[in-house]
Design a protein around this motif. Sequence first.
Motif, PDB file in Angstrom:
ATOM      1  N   PRO A  25      54.960  21.461   5.903  1.00  0.00           N
ATOM      2  CA  PRO A  25      54.840  22.657   5.075  1.00  0.00           C
ATOM      3  C   PRO A  25      55.063  22.383   3.596  1.00  0.00           C
ATOM      4  CG  PRO A  25      57.031  22.538   5.964  1.00  0.00           C
ATOM      5  CD  PRO A  25      56.297  21.325   6.476  1.00  0.00           C
ATOM      6  N   SER A  26      54.688  23.342   2.786  1.00  0.00           N
ATOM      7  CA  SER A  26      55.091  23.343   1.390  1.00  0.00           C
ATOM      8  C   SER A  26      56.526  23.861   1.308  1.00  0.00           C
ATOM      9  CB  SER A  26      54.143  24.230   0.580  1.00  0.00           C
ATOM     10  OG  SER A  26      54.402  24.110  -0.806  1.00  0.00           O
ATOM     11  N   ASN A  27      57.081  23.906   0.119  1.00  0.00           N
ATOM     12  CA  ASN A  27      58.412  24.482  -0.074  1.00  0.00           C
ATOM     13  C   ASN A  27      58.446  25.141  -1.439  1.00  0.00           C
ATOM     14  OD1 ASN A  27      59.901  22.598  -2.157  1.00  0.00           O
ATOM     15  ND2 ASN A  27      58.924  21.170  -0.722  1.00  0.00           N
ATOM     16  N   ASP A  52      56.410  28.072   5.881  1.00  0.00           N
ATOM     17  CA  ASP A  52      55.868  27.927   7.224  1.00  0.00           C
ATOM     18  C   ASP A  52      54.343  27.953   7.224  1.00  0.00           C
ATOM     19  OD1 ASP A  52      56.021  27.885  10.146  1.00  0.00           O
ATOM     20  OD2 ASP A  52      55.329  29.965  10.039  1.00  0.00           O
ATOM     21  N   ALA A  53      53.751  29.029   6.695  1.00  0.00           N
ATOM     22  CA  ALA A  53      52.298  29.198   6.760  1.00  0.00           C
ATOM     23  C   ALA A  53      51.557  28.242   5.842  1.00  0.00           C
ATOM     24  CB  ALA A  53      51.921  30.638   6.431  1.00  0.00           C
ATOM     25  N   CYS A  54      52.075  28.001   4.651  1.00  0.00           N
ATOM     26  CA  CYS A  54      51.430  27.098   3.692  1.00  0.00           C
ATOM     27  C   CYS A  54      51.753  25.659   4.083  1.00  0.00           C
ATOM     28  CB  CYS A  54      51.905  27.382   2.270  1.00  0.00           C
ATOM     29  SG  CYS A  54      51.331  28.962   1.623  1.00  0.00           S
ATOM     30  N   ILE A 111      42.071   8.692   7.179  1.00  0.00           N
ATOM     31  CA  ILE A 111      42.953   9.822   6.887  1.00  0.00           C
ATOM     32  C   ILE A 111      42.116  11.092   6.878  1.00  0.00           C
ATOM     33  CG2 ILE A 111      44.612  10.783   5.246  1.00  0.00           C
ATOM     34  CD1 ILE A 111      44.825   7.912   4.040  1.00  0.00           C
ATOM     35  N   GLU A 112      42.473  12.025   7.733  1.00  0.00           N
ATOM     36  CA  GLU A 112      41.821  13.329   7.768  1.00  0.00           C
ATOM     37  C   GLU A 112      42.882  14.381   7.475  1.00  0.00           C
ATOM     38  OE1 GLU A 112      39.152  13.817  11.301  1.00  0.00           O
ATOM     39  OE2 GLU A 112      40.081  11.901  11.851  1.00  0.00           O
ATOM     40  N   THR A 113      42.659  15.164   6.442  1.00  0.00           N
ATOM     41  CA  THR A 113      43.687  16.121   6.026  1.00  0.00           C
ATOM     42  C   THR A 113      43.082  17.471   5.693  1.00  0.00           C
ATOM     43  OG1 THR A 113      45.592  16.397   4.546  1.00  0.00           O
ATOM     44  CG2 THR A 113      43.615  15.399   3.590  1.00  0.00           C
ATOM     45  N   SER A 114      43.840  18.520   5.936  1.00  0.00           N
ATOM     46  CA  SER A 114      43.378  19.874   5.625  1.00  0.00           C
ATOM     47  C   SER A 114      44.588  20.757   5.352  1.00  0.00           C
ATOM     48  CB  SER A 114      42.563  20.461   6.779  1.00  0.00           C
ATOM     49  OG  SER A 114      43.342  20.566   7.954  1.00  0.00           O
ATOM     50  N   ASN A 115      44.361  21.797   4.556  1.00  0.00           N
ATOM     51  CA  ASN A 115      45.408  22.747   4.220  1.00  0.00           C
ATOM     52  C   ASN A 115      45.176  24.074   4.936  1.00  0.00           C
ATOM     53  OD1 ASN A 115      46.555  20.912   2.405  1.00  0.00           O
ATOM     54  ND2 ASN A 115      45.306  21.653   0.707  1.00  0.00           N
ATOM     55  N   SER A 116      46.247  24.759   5.229  1.00  0.00           N
ATOM     56  CA  SER A 116      46.132  26.090   5.839  1.00  0.00           C
ATOM     57  C   SER A 116      45.806  27.150   4.804  1.00  0.00           C
ATOM     58  CB  SER A 116      47.444  26.455   6.541  1.00  0.00           C
ATOM     59  OG  SER A 116      48.497  26.535   5.587  1.00  0.00           O
ATOM     60  N   PHE A 117      45.873  26.781   3.526  1.00  0.00           N
ATOM     61  CA  PHE A 117      45.564  27.698   2.432  1.00  0.00           C
ATOM     62  C   PHE A 117      44.374  27.133   1.672  1.00  0.00           C
ATOM     63  CE2 PHE A 117      48.994  24.762   1.566  1.00  0.00           C
ATOM     64  CZ  PHE A 117      48.598  24.109   0.407  1.00  0.00           C
ATOM     65  N   PRO A 118      43.569  27.960   1.042  1.00  0.00           N
ATOM     66  CA  PRO A 118      42.387  27.459   0.338  1.00  0.00           C
ATOM     67  C   PRO A 118      42.766  26.491  -0.770  1.00  0.00           C
ATOM     68  CG  PRO A 118      42.305  29.850   0.579  1.00  0.00           C
ATOM     69  CD  PRO A 118      43.674  29.420   0.992  1.00  0.00           C
ATOM     70  N   HIS A 119      41.989  25.408  -0.887  1.00  0.00           N
ATOM     71  CA  HIS A 119      42.293  24.401  -1.907  1.00  0.00           C
ATOM     72  C   HIS A 119      42.259  25.000  -3.312  1.00  0.00           C
ATOM     73  CE1 HIS A 119      42.674  20.573  -3.851  1.00  0.00           C
ATOM     74  NE2 HIS A 119      41.490  20.649  -4.424  1.00  0.00           N
ATOM     75  N   SER A 120      41.453  26.021  -3.501  1.00  0.00           N
ATOM     76  CA  SER A 120      41.327  26.651  -4.820  1.00  0.00           C
ATOM     77  C   SER A 120      42.298  27.812  -5.009  1.00  0.00           C
ATOM     78  CB  SER A 120      39.897  27.171  -5.010  1.00  0.00           C
ATOM     79  OG  SER A 120      39.592  28.146  -4.030  1.00  0.00           O
ATOM     80  N   ILE A 349      49.239  35.393  -0.185  1.00  0.00           N
ATOM     81  CA  ILE A 349      49.542  34.711   1.074  1.00  0.00           C
ATOM     82  C   ILE A 349      50.915  35.173   1.550  1.00  0.00           C
ATOM     83  CG2 ILE A 349      49.963  32.485   2.189  1.00  0.00           C
ATOM     84  CD1 ILE A 349      48.120  31.230   0.077  1.00  0.00           C
ATOM     85  N   CYS A 350      50.988  35.642   2.783  1.00  0.00           N
ATOM     86  CA  CYS A 350      52.274  36.032   3.373  1.00  0.00           C
ATOM     87  C   CYS A 350      52.889  34.821   4.071  1.00  0.00           C
ATOM     88  CB  CYS A 350      52.083  37.160   4.374  1.00  0.00           C
ATOM     89  SG  CYS A 350      51.591  38.718   3.611  1.00  0.00           S
ATOM     90  N   ASP A 351      54.078  34.461   3.665  1.00  0.00           N
ATOM     91  CA  ASP A 351      54.756  33.312   4.252  1.00  0.00           C
ATOM     92  C   ASP A 351      56.210  33.677   4.502  1.00  0.00           C
ATOM     93  OD1 ASP A 351      55.167  30.734   5.216  1.00  0.00           O
ATOM     94  OD2 ASP A 351      54.054  29.794   3.577  1.00  0.00           O
TER      95      ASP A 351
END
Length: 360
Positions: A25-27, A52-54, A111-120, A349-351
């Motif tokens: 997660p982010s923090n 949690d979500a991000c 390496i395959e990576t993705s974010n749960s939030f839009p990159h932009s 974003i709700c986190d």
Amino acid sequence: MTEIDFVPSAYTQTIATGKVTCKAPSNIALIKYWGKKKNQIPANPSISFTLDACATTTSLSYNKLEQPINGFSFDLMFEGKSKEDFKPKIETFFQRIIQYVPFLKEYHFSIETSNSFPHSSGIASSASGMAALAFCLVEIEKLLNPDMGNDFMIQKASFLARLGSGSAARSIEGSLVQWGIHNKIENSSDLYAIKYPYKVHSVFTNYHDTILLVDKGQKTVSSSVGHNLMHNHPFAENRFKQANDNLEKIKKIFAEGDLKKFIEIVESEALTLHAMMMTSLPYYILMKPNTLQIINEIWSFRAATGSNVCFTLDAGANVHVLYPESEKEIVYQFIKDQLVVFCENGQYICDRIGFGAKNK
């Protein structure tokens, strides 16, 4: 612990190929780290809520090379597409950590990576991204050295993540994480983050963070450049002292559940971070007009209702709206009714508090 403790002895196992996957997660820092020394050492200690979500999910596939190479062999896919412009940052990261994970030169990695939030979205992904990658690497090292203990794995993942992005050190565990030496916090370290070791009132164990996306564009200054502006900053020493003092004060606040004092420290820390940027040379204003509008709306709402909603800021224009579980209905309605209008395209974003990185 010292850096030498993270240099492995000879591995006891060999592996030819495989794949590991991790979600990290982010923090959001409550007491801000701003300014760093050589080797990603923080100029002051910090403490954060793990979110949690991000989050970033990273898969690391590895295949043994016929013989080790001088450089590093890897491919990088971001959200299903090749991302060549990300590769230099990974290359730099690998160069920093090679003595601690020497198997890097023995494999080709995909390496395959993705974010749960839009990159932009304007949400910084470096903390979650580097934490996820570091956790994957430690998972591989565990296969090479099965005797590695879980506690040491967590410490090493945080240690490696820090060398990719300082705040990534705080994304390995949760829900409250402290990073940086403080003489009143047992086992605190500049090399890796630790779970906050003292009593935490139940009001802080399920906090919410709604992230208002005020500006989704590229930041005018990177965090790395911003940290470096603290060198020779006229107010740097007082700022570092303030952070240390606030970390000591917040210990009692966490123990007693004093939300009013929590608000005072968290909002002051957020504004101080931006004040440091505005008083550096060169100087920057990272907030946007709508950032200030949201802050004033939060202050007015709090004065009118007695709510314990508050804000914090990252090194950008977005606003993190923090509030306890007991107020989630009234605050969320306030956000929808009065704050979303200030978000770019009405996006937010709700986190809430999360509990750190995990393998999948």
